[in-house]
Scaffold this motif. Structure first.
Motif, PDB file in Angstrom:
ATOM      1  N   ARG A 215       0.840  -1.212   0.000  1.00  0.00           N
ATOM      2  CA  ARG A 215       0.000   0.000   0.000  1.00  0.00           C
ATOM      3  C   ARG A 215       0.870   1.254   0.000  1.00  0.00           C
ATOM      4  O   ARG A 215       0.604   2.205  -0.720  1.00  0.00           O
ATOM      5  CB  ARG A 215      -0.899   0.022   1.246  1.00  0.00           C
ATOM      6  N   THR A 216       1.932   1.253   0.824  1.00  0.00           N
ATOM      7  CA  THR A 216       2.757   2.456   0.960  1.00  0.00           C
ATOM      8  C   THR A 216       3.827   2.543  -0.127  1.00  0.00           C
ATOM      9  O   THR A 216       4.397   3.608  -0.331  1.00  0.00           O
ATOM     10  CB  THR A 216       3.480   2.462   2.324  1.00  0.00           C
ATOM     11  N   GLY A 217       4.113   1.427  -0.794  1.00  0.00           N
ATOM     12  CA  GLY A 217       5.177   1.406  -1.811  1.00  0.00           C
ATOM     13  C   GLY A 217       6.549   1.608  -1.196  1.00  0.00           C
ATOM     14  O   GLY A 217       7.492   2.029  -1.872  1.00  0.00           O
ATOM     15  N   LEU A 218       6.677   1.292   0.097  1.00  0.00           N
ATOM     16  CA  LEU A 218       7.926   1.608   0.800  1.00  0.00           C
ATOM     17  C   LEU A 218       8.893   0.432   0.929  1.00  0.00           C
ATOM     18  O   LEU A 218       9.815   0.496   1.732  1.00  0.00           O
ATOM     19  CB  LEU A 218       7.620   2.159   2.207  1.00  0.00           C
ATOM     20  N   GLY A 219       8.686  -0.634   0.179  1.00  0.00           N
ATOM     21  CA  GLY A 219       9.630  -1.747   0.304  1.00  0.00           C
ATOM     22  C   GLY A 219       9.348  -2.796  -0.739  1.00  0.00           C
ATOM     23  O   GLY A 219       8.430  -2.656  -1.551  1.00  0.00           O
ATOM     24  N   ASP A 220      10.159  -3.855  -0.714  1.00  0.00           N
ATOM     25  CA  ASP A 220       9.979  -4.955  -1.658  1.00  0.00           C
ATOM     26  C   ASP A 220       8.980  -5.948  -1.056  1.00  0.00           C
ATOM     27  O   ASP A 220       9.285  -6.641  -0.089  1.00  0.00           O
ATOM     28  CB  ASP A 220      11.335  -5.610  -1.926  1.00  0.00           C
ATOM     29  N   VAL A 221       7.783  -5.965  -1.637  1.00  0.00           N
ATOM     30  CA  VAL A 221       6.674  -6.737  -1.070  1.00  0.00           C
ATOM     31  C   VAL A 221       7.045  -8.224  -0.961  1.00  0.00           C
ATOM     32  O   VAL A 221       6.828  -8.847   0.085  1.00  0.00           O
ATOM     33  CB  VAL A 221       5.406  -6.584  -1.945  1.00  0.00           C
ATOM     34  N   ILE A 222       7.601  -8.783  -2.028  1.00  0.00           N
ATOM     35  CA  ILE A 222       7.841 -10.225  -2.032  1.00  0.00           C
ATOM     36  C   ILE A 222       8.948 -10.615  -1.051  1.00  0.00           C
ATOM     37  O   ILE A 222       8.829 -11.606  -0.329  1.00  0.00           O
ATOM     38  CB  ILE A 222       8.114 -10.729  -3.473  1.00  0.00           C
ATOM     39  N   THR A 223       9.998  -9.813  -0.963  1.00  0.00           N
ATOM     40  CA  THR A 223      11.056 -10.084   0.023  1.00  0.00           C
ATOM     41  C   THR A 223      10.450 -10.078   1.416  1.00  0.00           C
ATOM     42  O   THR A 223      10.717 -10.953   2.243  1.00  0.00           O
ATOM     43  CB  THR A 223      12.164  -9.011  -0.063  1.00  0.00           C
ATOM     44  N   SER A 224       9.599  -9.105   1.661  1.00  0.00           N
ATOM     45  CA  SER A 224       8.994  -8.974   2.982  1.00  0.00           C
ATOM     46  C   SER A 224       8.019 -10.145   3.255  1.00  0.00           C
ATOM     47  O   SER A 224       8.014 -10.703   4.364  1.00  0.00           O
ATOM     48  CB  SER A 224       8.315  -7.607   3.010  1.00  0.00           C
ATOM     49  N   TYR A 225       7.214 -10.545   2.270  1.00  0.00           N
ATOM     50  CA  TYR A 225       6.278 -11.668   2.439  1.00  0.00           C
ATOM     51  C   TYR A 225       7.050 -12.981   2.669  1.00  0.00           C
ATOM     52  O   TYR A 225       6.658 -13.799   3.488  1.00  0.00           O
ATOM     53  CB  TYR A 225       5.363 -11.816   1.210  1.00  0.00           C
ATOM     54  N   HIS A 226       8.162 -13.162   1.920  1.00  0.00           N
ATOM     55  CA  HIS A 226       8.993 -14.362   2.100  1.00  0.00           C
ATOM     56  C   HIS A 226       9.502 -14.437   3.534  1.00  0.00           C
ATOM     57  O   HIS A 226       9.443 -15.462   4.193  1.00  0.00           O
ATOM     58  CB  HIS A 226      10.229 -14.306   1.184  1.00  0.00           C
ATOM     59  N   ARG A 227      10.003 -13.306   4.008  1.00  0.00           N
ATOM     60  CA  ARG A 227      10.602 -13.254   5.344  1.00  0.00           C
ATOM     61  C   ARG A 227       9.566 -13.550   6.425  1.00  0.00           C
ATOM     62  O   ARG A 227       9.804 -14.351   7.322  1.00  0.00           O
ATOM     63  CB  ARG A 227      11.208 -11.864   5.560  1.00  0.00           C
ATOM     64  N   VAL A 228       8.407 -12.930   6.306  1.00  0.00           N
ATOM     65  CA  VAL A 228       7.407 -13.122   7.366  1.00  0.00           C
ATOM     66  C   VAL A 228       6.795 -14.522   7.285  1.00  0.00           C
ATOM     67  O   VAL A 228       6.517 -15.141   8.315  1.00  0.00           O
ATOM     68  CB  VAL A 228       6.345 -12.000   7.371  1.00  0.00           C
ATOM     69  N   ALA A 229       6.633 -15.065   6.063  1.00  0.00           N
ATOM     70  CA  ALA A 229       6.093 -16.428   5.931  1.00  0.00           C
ATOM     71  C   ALA A 229       7.049 -17.407   6.606  1.00  0.00           C
ATOM     72  O   ALA A 229       6.617 -18.327   7.315  1.00  0.00           O
ATOM     73  CB  ALA A 229       5.907 -16.783   4.458  1.00  0.00           C
ATOM     74  N   ARG A 230       8.348 -17.212   6.419  1.00  0.00           N
ATOM     75  CA  ARG A 230       9.336 -18.100   7.053  1.00  0.00           C
ATOM     76  C   ARG A 230       9.257 -17.977   8.578  1.00  0.00           C
ATOM     77  O   ARG A 230       9.287 -18.965   9.303  1.00  0.00           O
ATOM     78  CB  ARG A 230      10.735 -17.761   6.534  1.00  0.00           C
ATOM     79  N   ARG A 231       9.151 -16.748   9.040  1.00  0.00           N
ATOM     80  CA  ARG A 231       9.044 -16.545  10.496  1.00  0.00           C
ATOM     81  C   ARG A 231       7.808 -17.209  11.069  1.00  0.00           C
ATOM     82  O   ARG A 231       7.832 -17.804  12.138  1.00  0.00           O
ATOM     83  CB  ARG A 231       8.970 -15.039  10.805  1.00  0.00           C
ATOM     84  N   ILE A 232       6.676 -17.104  10.342  1.00  0.00           N
ATOM     85  CA  ILE A 232       5.420 -17.676  10.847  1.00  0.00           C
ATOM     86  C   ILE A 232       5.470 -19.202  10.790  1.00  0.00           C
ATOM     87  O   ILE A 232       5.154 -19.878  11.766  1.00  0.00           O
ATOM     88  CB  ILE A 232       4.212 -17.129  10.021  1.00  0.00           C
ATOM     89  N   ILE A 233       5.879 -19.735   9.638  1.00  0.00           N
ATOM     90  CA  ILE A 233       5.761 -21.189   9.445  1.00  0.00           C
ATOM     91  C   ILE A 233       6.932 -21.939  10.064  1.00  0.00           C
ATOM     92  O   ILE A 233       6.738 -22.951  10.727  1.00  0.00           O
ATOM     93  CB  ILE A 233       5.612 -21.518   7.929  1.00  0.00           C
ATOM     94  N   ASP A 234       8.145 -21.443   9.867  1.00  0.00           N
ATOM     95  CA  ASP A 234       9.341 -22.178  10.352  1.00  0.00           C
ATOM     96  C   ASP A 234       9.867 -21.610  11.668  1.00  0.00           C
ATOM     97  O   ASP A 234      10.751 -22.209  12.269  1.00  0.00           O
ATOM     98  CB  ASP A 234      10.477 -22.130   9.322  1.00  0.00           C
ATOM     99  N   GLY A 235       9.394 -20.451  12.051  1.00  0.00           N
ATOM    100  CA  GLY A 235       9.821 -19.872  13.319  1.00  0.00           C
ATOM    101  C   GLY A 235      11.189 -19.201  13.298  1.00  0.00           C
ATOM    102  O   GLY A 235      11.759 -18.936  14.343  1.00  0.00           O
ATOM    103  N   HIS A 236      11.739 -18.927  12.109  1.00  0.00           N
ATOM    104  CA  HIS A 236      13.013 -18.180  12.076  1.00  0.00           C
ATOM    105  C   HIS A 236      13.070 -17.245  10.880  1.00  0.00           C
ATOM    106  O   HIS A 236      12.198 -17.309  10.012  1.00  0.00           O
ATOM    107  CB  HIS A 236      14.210 -19.129  12.071  1.00  0.00           C
TER     108      HIS A 236
END
Ligand code: TYD
Length: 236
Positions: A215-236
């Motif tokens: 929404r804000t255009g302030l970052g790389d959406v896919i890099t950020s989604y990859h990172r948070v998905a890993r944190r949620i699913i794998d815990g790191h």
């Protein structure tokens, strides 16, 4: 499991009929939109990242006794779900003020909301999803008082499960949106629970880890989604 004709195509998911009338195939596409469809893009991997997180959260909710439409995974971006009669409500649970509540009311971004605030919008594009209240919901025959009570109770139950889980991953659950459907008198959590339908803030840095990056255009959406998905699913 045969995927038959397309029944419905939303902004980010496509729904197909199967040979079993009780089951649907839901495919998460790489499309992303914001601002009532005004901003649109297609981003590689976005569908599978949101599908992965949704499937993970549906599993977590089921383990905690909350009924969802999720049945099984087909591939990284596709799942089989119960064919429900959907209730056209967008049920938003807010733990921290952000987004439209900050825009529309005199409350500062980041203000904790305790108890959580439930806001319900009418899922109706032609009217731009206006906010409802209980009386309007009954007048429009969108749900009965009994159903609405159950919907709110499930929404708060989902909030407890997700908030505690994400807290353990160093993430604040700011707000999220649920949709519900019915089958044989039972209400299920439907749709998706993904980075597109939640606000997630890193507890340490306050960084947005969700669709606000788009929404804000302030970052790389896919890099950020990859990172948070890993944190949620794998815990790191
Ligand atoms: P909200 O702040 O009301 O709207 P916006 O996303 O336009 O700022 O959104 C609250 C949460 O609900 C947020 O995490 C996004 C999610 N949401 C959806 O997934 N779809 C919707 O149509 C709406 C209105 C919100």
């Amino acid at each position: 499991m045969k995927q038959l004709e397309l029944l419905y195509s939303g902004k980010a998911k496509s729904v197909y009929r199967t040979e079993n009338p009780a089951e649907l195939v839901i495919k998460f596409r790489d499309d992303i939109t914001a601002f009532d469809g005004e901003k649109k893009d297609t981003l590689a991997d976005k569908g599978s990242l949101n599908a992965g997180v949704s499937i993970f959260f549906f599993g977590l909710l089921e383990k905690n006794g909350i009924k969802t439409h999720y049945i099984r995974k087909i591939d990284d971006s596709t799942m089989v779900a119960r064919n429900l009669t959907m209730i056209p409500l967008e049920v938003i649970v807010r733990n921290i003020a952000a987004g439209s509540i900050v825009k529309n009311y005199p409350i500062e971004k980041g203000t904790p909301l305790n108890p959580p605030v439930i806001v319900i919008d009418f899922k109706d594009d032609t009217h731009h999803d206006p906010m409802l209240n209980d009386d309007l919901i009954y007048a429009l025959k969108l749900s009965t008082p009994d159903e609405l009570r159950v919907i709110k109770q499930i929404a708060l139950g989902v909030n407890n499960v997700l908030r505690d889980y994400l807290d353990g991953r160093g993430i604040d659950l700011v707000d999220f949106k649920l949709e519900f459907g019915k089958k044989d008198g039972i209400i299920y959590v439907g749709d998706e629970i993904s980075m597109d339908s939640m606000r997630l803030w890193d507890k340490k840095t306050g960084e947005s880890l969700d669709k606000d990056v788009y929404r804000t255009g302030l970052g790389d959406v896919i890099t950020s989604y990859h990172r948070v998905a890993r944190r949620i699913i794998d815990g790191h």
